[in-house]
Write a protein that holds these residues in place. Structure first.
Motif, PDB file in Angstrom:
ATOM      1  N   GLU A  37       0.818  -1.210   0.000  1.00  0.00           N
ATOM      2  CA  GLU A  37       0.000   0.000   0.000  1.00  0.00           C
ATOM      3  C   GLU A  37       0.855   1.265   0.000  1.00  0.00           C
ATOM      4  O   GLU A  37       0.495   2.267  -0.642  1.00  0.00           O
ATOM      5  N   GLU A  38       1.989   1.246   0.692  1.00  0.00           N
ATOM      6  CA  GLU A  38       2.840   2.435   0.764  1.00  0.00           C
ATOM      7  C   GLU A  38       3.438   2.796  -0.595  1.00  0.00           C
ATOM      8  O   GLU A  38       3.708   3.964  -0.876  1.00  0.00           O
ATOM      9  N   LEU A  39       3.670   1.808  -1.431  1.00  0.00           N
ATOM     10  CA  LEU A  39       4.231   2.077  -2.751  1.00  0.00           C
ATOM     11  C   LEU A  39       3.237   2.812  -3.652  1.00  0.00           C
ATOM     12  O   LEU A  39       3.631   3.389  -4.672  1.00  0.00           O
ATOM     13  N   ALA A  40       1.969   2.762  -3.279  1.00  0.00           N
ATOM     14  CA  ALA A  40       0.938   3.380  -4.127  1.00  0.00           C
ATOM     15  C   ALA A  40       0.911   4.897  -3.997  1.00  0.00           C
ATOM     16  O   ALA A  40       0.216   5.578  -4.775  1.00  0.00           O
ATOM     17  N   TYR A  41       1.690   5.461  -3.073  1.00  0.00           N
ATOM     18  CA  TYR A  41       1.655   6.902  -2.848  1.00  0.00           C
ATOM     19  C   TYR A  41       2.615   7.655  -3.762  1.00  0.00           C
ATOM     20  O   TYR A  41       3.313   8.571  -3.340  1.00  0.00           O
ATOM     21  N   HIS A  42       2.668   7.287  -5.026  1.00  0.00           N
ATOM     22  CA  HIS A  42       3.532   8.011  -5.954  1.00  0.00           C
ATOM     23  C   HIS A  42       2.788   9.202  -6.537  1.00  0.00           C
ATOM     24  O   HIS A  42       1.554   9.218  -6.651  1.00  0.00           O
ATOM     25  N   GLN A  43       3.547  10.223  -6.916  1.00  0.00           N
ATOM     26  CA  GLN A  43       2.944  11.452  -7.429  1.00  0.00           C
ATOM     27  C   GLN A  43       2.484  11.302  -8.873  1.00  0.00           C
ATOM     28  O   GLN A  43       1.458  11.839  -9.278  1.00  0.00           O
ATOM     29  N   SER A  44       3.260  10.561  -9.668  1.00  0.00           N
ATOM     30  CA  SER A  44       2.929  10.372 -11.077  1.00  0.00           C
ATOM     31  C   SER A  44       3.703   9.171 -11.617  1.00  0.00           C
ATOM     32  O   SER A  44       4.526   8.581 -10.912  1.00  0.00           O
ATOM     33  N   ILE A  62       7.121   8.006  -9.811  1.00  0.00           N
ATOM     34  CA  ILE A  62       7.831   9.186  -9.308  1.00  0.00           C
ATOM     35  C   ILE A  62       7.269   9.541  -7.933  1.00  0.00           C
ATOM     36  O   ILE A  62       6.050   9.698  -7.769  1.00  0.00           O
ATOM     37  N   TYR A  63       8.169   9.630  -6.948  1.00  0.00           N
ATOM     38  CA  TYR A  63       7.775   9.937  -5.572  1.00  0.00           C
ATOM     39  C   TYR A  63       8.368  11.277  -5.152  1.00  0.00           C
ATOM     40  O   TYR A  63       9.378  11.730  -5.706  1.00  0.00           O
ATOM     41  N   SER A  64       7.743  11.885  -4.142  1.00  0.00           N
ATOM     42  CA  SER A  64       8.293  13.123  -3.599  1.00  0.00           C
ATOM     43  C   SER A  64       9.622  12.821  -2.911  1.00  0.00           C
ATOM     44  O   SER A  64       9.901  11.680  -2.534  1.00  0.00           O
ATOM     45  N   GLU A  65      10.429  13.833  -2.733  1.00  0.00           N
ATOM     46  CA  GLU A  65      11.756  13.646  -2.142  1.00  0.00           C
ATOM     47  C   GLU A  65      11.662  13.057  -0.736  1.00  0.00           C
ATOM     48  O   GLU A  65      12.433  12.169  -0.367  1.00  0.00           O
ATOM     49  N   THR A  66      10.724  13.520   0.064  1.00  0.00           N
ATOM     50  CA  THR A  66      10.561  13.012   1.435  1.00  0.00           C
ATOM     51  C   THR A  66      10.157  11.551   1.438  1.00  0.00           C
ATOM     52  O   THR A  66      10.728  10.728   2.173  1.00  0.00           O
ATOM     53  N   GLU A  67       9.185  11.197   0.625  1.00  0.00           N
ATOM     54  CA  GLU A  67       8.739   9.808   0.553  1.00  0.00           C
ATOM     55  C   GLU A  67       9.836   8.913  -0.001  1.00  0.00           C
ATOM     56  O   GLU A  67      10.021   7.779   0.464  1.00  0.00           O
ATOM     57  N   ARG A  68      10.566   9.401  -0.983  1.00  0.00           N
ATOM     58  CA  ARG A  68      11.574   8.587  -1.653  1.00  0.00           C
ATOM     59  C   ARG A  68      12.677   8.147  -0.687  1.00  0.00           C
ATOM     60  O   ARG A  68      13.109   7.001  -0.711  1.00  0.00           O
ATOM     61  N   PHE A 104      -1.172  -4.322 -15.905  1.00  0.00           N
ATOM     62  CA  PHE A 104      -2.038  -5.401 -16.391  1.00  0.00           C
ATOM     63  C   PHE A 104      -1.931  -6.598 -15.451  1.00  0.00           C
ATOM     64  O   PHE A 104      -1.069  -6.676 -14.595  1.00  0.00           O
ATOM     65  N   GLY A 105      -2.834  -7.558 -15.632  1.00  0.00           N
ATOM     66  CA  GLY A 105      -2.811  -8.770 -14.801  1.00  0.00           C
ATOM     67  C   GLY A 105      -3.589  -8.582 -13.509  1.00  0.00           C
ATOM     68  O   GLY A 105      -4.123  -7.515 -13.203  1.00  0.00           O
ATOM     69  N   ASN A 106      -3.639  -9.661 -12.722  1.00  0.00           N
ATOM     70  CA  ASN A 106      -4.411  -9.654 -11.484  1.00  0.00           C
ATOM     71  C   ASN A 106      -3.705  -8.945 -10.338  1.00  0.00           C
ATOM     72  O   ASN A 106      -4.346  -8.336  -9.484  1.00  0.00           O
ATOM     73  N   THR A 107      -2.382  -9.046 -10.279  1.00  0.00           N
ATOM     74  CA  THR A 107      -1.671  -8.634  -9.073  1.00  0.00           C
ATOM     75  C   THR A 107      -1.208  -7.190  -9.071  1.00  0.00           C
ATOM     76  O   THR A 107      -0.937  -6.635  -8.011  1.00  0.00           O
ATOM     77  N   ASN A 108      -1.103  -6.551 -10.245  1.00  0.00           N
ATOM     78  CA  ASN A 108      -0.583  -5.173 -10.340  1.00  0.00           C
ATOM     79  C   ASN A 108       0.649  -4.983  -9.467  1.00  0.00           C
ATOM     80  O   ASN A 108       0.658  -4.171  -8.541  1.00  0.00           O
ATOM     81  N   PRO A 109       1.728  -5.717  -9.770  1.00  0.00           N
ATOM     82  CA  PRO A 109       2.905  -5.669  -8.894  1.00  0.00           C
ATOM     83  C   PRO A 109       3.749  -4.421  -9.104  1.00  0.00           C
ATOM     84  O   PRO A 109       3.656  -3.741 -10.131  1.00  0.00           O
ATOM     85  N   TYR A 110       4.587  -4.144  -8.114  1.00  0.00           N
ATOM     86  CA  TYR A 110       5.654  -3.162  -8.240  1.00  0.00           C
ATOM     87  C   TYR A 110       6.969  -3.927  -8.431  1.00  0.00           C
ATOM     88  O   TYR A 110       7.221  -4.927  -7.746  1.00  0.00           O
ATOM     89  N   ARG A 111       7.768  -3.469  -9.371  1.00  0.00           N
ATOM     90  CA  ARG A 111       9.078  -4.070  -9.644  1.00  0.00           C
ATOM     91  C   ARG A 111      10.162  -3.103  -9.178  1.00  0.00           C
ATOM     92  O   ARG A 111      10.217  -1.956  -9.623  1.00  0.00           O
ATOM     93  N   ILE A 112      11.004  -3.584  -8.283  1.00  0.00           N
ATOM     94  CA  ILE A 112      12.048  -2.749  -7.708  1.00  0.00           C
ATOM     95  C   ILE A 112      13.378  -3.090  -8.376  1.00  0.00           C
ATOM     96  O   ILE A 112      13.791  -4.251  -8.380  1.00  0.00           O
ATOM     97  N   ARG A 113      14.006  -2.093  -8.943  1.00  0.00           N
ATOM     98  CA  ARG A 113      15.305  -2.292  -9.599  1.00  0.00           C
ATOM     99  C   ARG A 113      16.405  -1.826  -8.647  1.00  0.00           C
ATOM    100  O   ARG A 113      16.506  -0.645  -8.312  1.00  0.00           O
ATOM    101  N   ILE A 114      17.231  -2.779  -8.188  1.00  0.00           N
ATOM    102  CA  ILE A 114      18.330  -2.521  -7.276  1.00  0.00           C
ATOM    103  C   ILE A 114      19.635  -2.490  -8.073  1.00  0.00           C
ATOM    104  O   ILE A 114      19.910  -3.399  -8.868  1.00  0.00           O
ATOM    105  N   ILE A 115      20.443  -1.458  -7.870  1.00  0.00           N
ATOM    106  CA  ILE A 115      21.697  -1.346  -8.610  1.00  0.00           C
ATOM    107  C   ILE A 115      22.885  -1.345  -7.651  1.00  0.00           C
ATOM    108  O   ILE A 115      22.831  -0.780  -6.550  1.00  0.00           O
TER     109      ILE A 115
END
Length: 351
Positions: A37-44, A62-68, A104-115
């Motif tokens: 749920e917390e990942l859903a608070y993106h600005q755009s 895209i998240y605000s600087e504080t949230e990011r 798309f799909g049932n789960t609407n996942p978030y994919r996190i890219r770690i570098i």
């Protein structure tokens, strides 16, 4: 190739207390610093395109600087839990490069890219809604397949590691007809994959829901097909939905089997795969029993689907034992029981 008709959208099934107790017992549940749920608070969001300019249907958030700042720190901690048993020392040279959202799909996942900031190598993991069907699918894959699965659960959030490989639809279009592709080995692997899905009742294995893991050998190349979508673990009522051979998206692989493998060879590969699954059942019998004890008492499908599937399996295997099953978990348990006790062979993989 016969068309399969599936439910338009499978409902989410909550993780019940018994399943959560199982997850804690087998080190699958940890308190997580970031929830779905917390990942859903993106600005755009910004549409993501592949290297050929095609829309991937993923959007970069895209998240605000504080949230990011807080969010990225929590995601690095999750990565440490997933990959290093919570050793936070691995985080010093890691950063979150991007958070993508699937539309798309049932789960609407978030994919996190770690570098990795030291060498620019990257890895991914996924944050999804915790659905009981998917959790059962992940655990059955971990226990019954040749593949190990790494995932974490906390409340309504599911964390999954990335399964690397070439998506089946991409492999079909770009690699299948290359001169150096060993089509006989691909046909063999598709037979074995088809058998694994059917035995444990994993549905909807269309080409874009599995990947090809390619490993160079000392003379040739080895192929392994791996499922990457577990939402349709024992939900649908039609038996054919649990057999990848019947999806039109997989016809190119079915065609290879029909062209390159005689019936006797197909039966040999089916027997081999069932023997391997039986061996895994025996070696992990205590964990599997704990999982199935929870699954047989859980609601993960509709009464209509349960009735249809048990009738079709009873006809397929020529046994009335399936007709006694009242829940999907019982049907899965019965399928595995038949495999171990009678080693029943499905002789009609290709029609």
């Amino acid at each position: 190739m016969e068309e399969n008709y599936m439910s338009k959208k499978k409902p989410f099934y909550k993780i019940n207390p018994s399943l959560r107790k199982y997850l804690r017992a087998y080190n699958r549940e940890f308190k997580l610093p970031v929830s779905y749920e917390e990942l859903a608070y993106h600005q755009s969001t910004i549409d993501l395109y592949d290297k050929d300019g095609k829309n991937t249907l993923w959007e970069s958030c895209i998240y605000s600087e504080t949230e990011r700042e807080n969010l990225y720190q929590g995601l690095r901690e999750i990565y440490a839990l997933l990959k290093a048993e919570g050793d936070l020392s691995v985080m010093t040279h890691l950063d979150v490069e991007r958070i993508d959202y699937c539309t798309f799909g049932n789960t609407n996942p978030y994919r996190i890219r770690i570098i990795n900031k030291l060498n620019d190598n990257y890895d991914h993991f996924y944050v999804k809604k915790a659905d009981a069907s998917r959790v059962y699918g992940l655990e059955l894959e971990h226990i019954l397949s040749p593949n190990r699965i790494n995932f974490l659960v906390h409340k309504n959030t599911l964390i999954e590691e990335h399964i690397a490989g070439i998506p089946g639809d991409v492999f079909k279009d770009k690699y299948l007809n290359k001169p150096d592709t060993n089509k006989t080995r691909i046909a063999k692997e598709f037979v074995k994959f088809n058998e694994r899905c059917f035995v444990r009742l994993l549905g909807d294995m269309r080409a874009y829901n599995f990947i090809f893991d390619i490993t160079p050998d000392f003379e040739e190349v080895q192929y392994r097909i791996r499922a990457i979508d577990f939402d349709q673990q024992s939900y649908e009522g039609r038996m054919k939905i649990y057999r990848p051979q019947f999806f039109k998206e997989n016809f190119a692989f079915v065609e290879l089997v029909m062209k390159l493998l005689p019936k006797e060879t197909i039966m040999q590969y089916q027997r081999e795969e069932r023997a391997l699954i039986a061996g895994r059942i025996k070696s992990s019998r205590y964990q599997l029993k704990d999982l199935l004890d929870v699954m047989v008492n859980d609601t993960i499908s509709t009464d209509e689907n349960i009735k249809l599937l048990r009738e079709e399996l009873a006809e397929h295997y020529k046994t009335k034992v399936f007709l006694k099953c009242l829940r999907m978990g019982e049907i899965v348990k019965t399928s595995l029981w038949l495999l171990v006790t009678k080693n029943i062979l499905n002789k009609n993989i290709i029609k």
